[in-house]
Design an enzyme around this catalytic site. Structure first.
Site, mmCIF file in Angstrom:
data_model
loop_
_atom_site.group_PDB
_atom_site.id
_atom_site.type_symbol
_atom_site.label_atom_id
_atom_site.label_comp_id
_atom_site.label_asym_id
_atom_site.label_seq_id
_atom_site.Cartn_x
_atom_site.Cartn_y
_atom_site.Cartn_z
ATOM 1 N N LYS A 181 0.850 -1.067 -0.120
ATOM 2 C CA LYS A 181 -0.027 -0.175 0.116
ATOM 3 C C LYS A 181 0.836 1.153 0.028
ATOM 4 O O LYS A 181 2.234 1.355 0.278
ATOM 5 C CB LYS A 181 -1.023 -0.027 1.291
ATOM 6 C CG LYS A 181 -1.805 -1.362 1.315
ATOM 7 C CD LYS A 181 -2.892 -1.433 0.312
ATOM 8 C CE LYS A 181 -3.638 -2.611 0.807
ATOM 9 N NZ LYS A 181 -4.836 -2.779 0.082
HETATM 10 C C1 PLP Z 1 -5.516 -4.371 0.768
HETATM 11 C C2 PLP Z 1 -7.105 -4.053 0.756
HETATM 12 C C3 PLP Z 1 -7.972 -4.585 1.805
HETATM 13 C C4 PLP Z 1 -7.387 -5.142 3.080
HETATM 14 O O1 PLP Z 1 -6.248 -5.178 3.382
HETATM 15 P P1 PLP Z 1 -5.582 -5.961 4.473
HETATM 16 O O2 PLP Z 1 -4.639 -5.140 5.294
HETATM 17 O O3 PLP Z 1 -4.440 -6.933 3.795
HETATM 18 O O4 PLP Z 1 -6.267 -6.967 5.354
HETATM 19 C C5 PLP Z 1 -9.172 -4.593 1.621
HETATM 20 N N1 PLP Z 1 -9.774 -4.070 0.515
HETATM 21 C C6 PLP Z 1 -9.149 -3.784 -0.393
HETATM 22 C C7 PLP Z 1 -9.954 -3.050 -1.724
HETATM 23 C C8 PLP Z 1 -7.613 -3.666 -0.512
HETATM 24 O O5 PLP Z 1 -7.014 -3.453 -1.377
#
Ligand code: PLP
Length: 373
Positions: A181
């Site tokens: 991210k």
């Molecule tokens: C990354 C992501 C999540 C959740 O991320 P985690 O921290 O891995 O649980 C949820 N929704 C979207 C659209 C994402 O890209």
């Protein structure tokens, strides 16, 4: 891999801050958690922020805190990472899919109304690849029907629509800090809201159902251990302090790709719609509509074979076998999502990707297109 799909950007500053925590007595529930929460709330422009151990936990707790449960329906998008659907399922509610707008790749606001029933309680839209387009229109539909919006802004930290930041459209917004991210805490997530009752409930739910002033072994409700530790939050504090620099680097990489792939009519490049500021999460191109999944998959394979890591963000959620089986979904149910999904190619994308690497990626991609299409 010569060029990885993603890579975290950790400086000496992050390392020092994490080591500082290791020298302190509080590795959990210490002062750095609140520091990260306050910094994130201030950055996004919301009253409250509640740190949790993943974006998935944040979505699940948002839904619980807003009273979503068995018998309820939640309208959502099938073009997303699976967690936005599975967290609805975890509450016992039913996800109801609505097809996307093929330009923004977000839930199409014009299709939502037809999916609303007397059981519908909420809408859970996702800023796909960080794009906030249509979020005002989605919220207007929700408001007209008295529905709560849980905003999955996990891909959109720092994005904005006409000056309004992602994470401020829903009753809650949720961010995620997995290493791919915009900013990372290793693993982690954050719920943001202006509603004190919802924030306080999330704080209790993440901490085994404890109350803020009760004892360690006094539990008021069914809760979870979804806490985020101080080590992770220290990483988050420094990463967030660098967000403007991180956004600028990522925008530069997106700009290189746009220039290097300009005029390539076999590809559709991501677009920033008027009024939208995308905080770039990934750079996903797609094959033109005349091509299909076999050609796309061959390109993915060949890029990978040549040491360039690429991926097919996202296969349609409604066609994941266990979801298709549970809700009776079939190919053809959401044709726009399916068509887009079959043609996407996520290119390597991270803060430290160089112009030379971007040129290698695009040169390789063009050569493969020449040879195979
Ligand atoms: C990354 C992501 C999540 C959740 O991320 P985690 O921290 O891995 O649980 C949820 N929704 C979207 C659209 C994402 O890209």
């Amino acid at each position: 891999m010569r060029i990885p799909l993603s890579r975290p950007d950790i400086t000496e500053q992050e390392i020092e801050r994490v080591v500082d925590v290791l020298r302190c007595p509080n590795l959990s529930m210490g002062p750095v958690v609140g520091e990260f929460e306050r910094a994130l709330a201030a950055y996004v422009g919301r009253r409250r922020a509640v740190a949790v151990n993943s974006g998935t936990s944040g979505l699940f707790l948002s839904l619980l805190a807003l009273g979503i449960g068995p018998g309820d329906e939640v309208v959502t998008t099938p073009f997303t990472f699976i967690a936005s659907t599975t967290t609805i399922m975890m509450t016992g509610a039913r996800p109801v899919f609505v097809d996307i707008d093929p330009a923004s790749l977000n839930l199409d606001p014009n299709r939502i109304e037809a999916a609303i029933t007397e059981r519908t309680k909420a809408i859970l839209p996702v800023e796909a690849f960080g794009n906030p387009a249509e979020f005002d229109a989605i919220c207007q539909v929700a408001q007209r029907h008295g529905l709560t919006v849980i905003e999955d802004s996990c891909e959109a930290l720092g994005s904005a629509l006409r000056g309004r930041k992602a994470g401020t459209f829903g009753k809650t917004g949720v961010f995620a800090f997995y290493p791919n991210k915009q900013i990372t805490t290793g693993e982690g997530g954050m719920i943001v809201t202006d509603d004190d009752r919802v924030a306080d409930l999330c704080i209790s739910l993440r901490n085994q159902g404890r109350s803020p002033n009760g004892g360690w072994l006094a539990h008021e409700r069914l809760g979870y251990n979804f806490r985020l530790g101080d080590i992770n939050c220290a990483l988050g504090v420094v990463q967030l302090s660098r967000i403007d620099e991180i956004k600028a680097r990522r925008r530069q990489v997106a700009e290189w790709y746009r220039e290097l792939l300009a005029g390539e009519d076999r590809l559709i490049l991501p677009q920033e719609a008027p009024g939208c500021e995308i905080s770039w999460f990934v750079y996903v191109v797609r094959l033109a509509e005349r091509f299909g999944i076999e050609q796309r998959d061959r390109i993915l394979q060949e890029m990978t074979r040549q040491g360039i890591q690429v991926n097919n963000y996202f296969p349609p959620v409604h066609l994941q076998p266990f979801i298709a089986e549970q809700y009776g979904c079939r190919r053809g149910d959401f044709p726009l999502t399916e068509s887009v999904s079959e043609r996407t190619i996520a290119l390597p994308f991270h803060n430290r990707l160089t112009q030379d690497e971007a040129a290698i990626v695009c040169g390789t991609l063009r050569a493969i297109l020449d040879a195979s299409l």
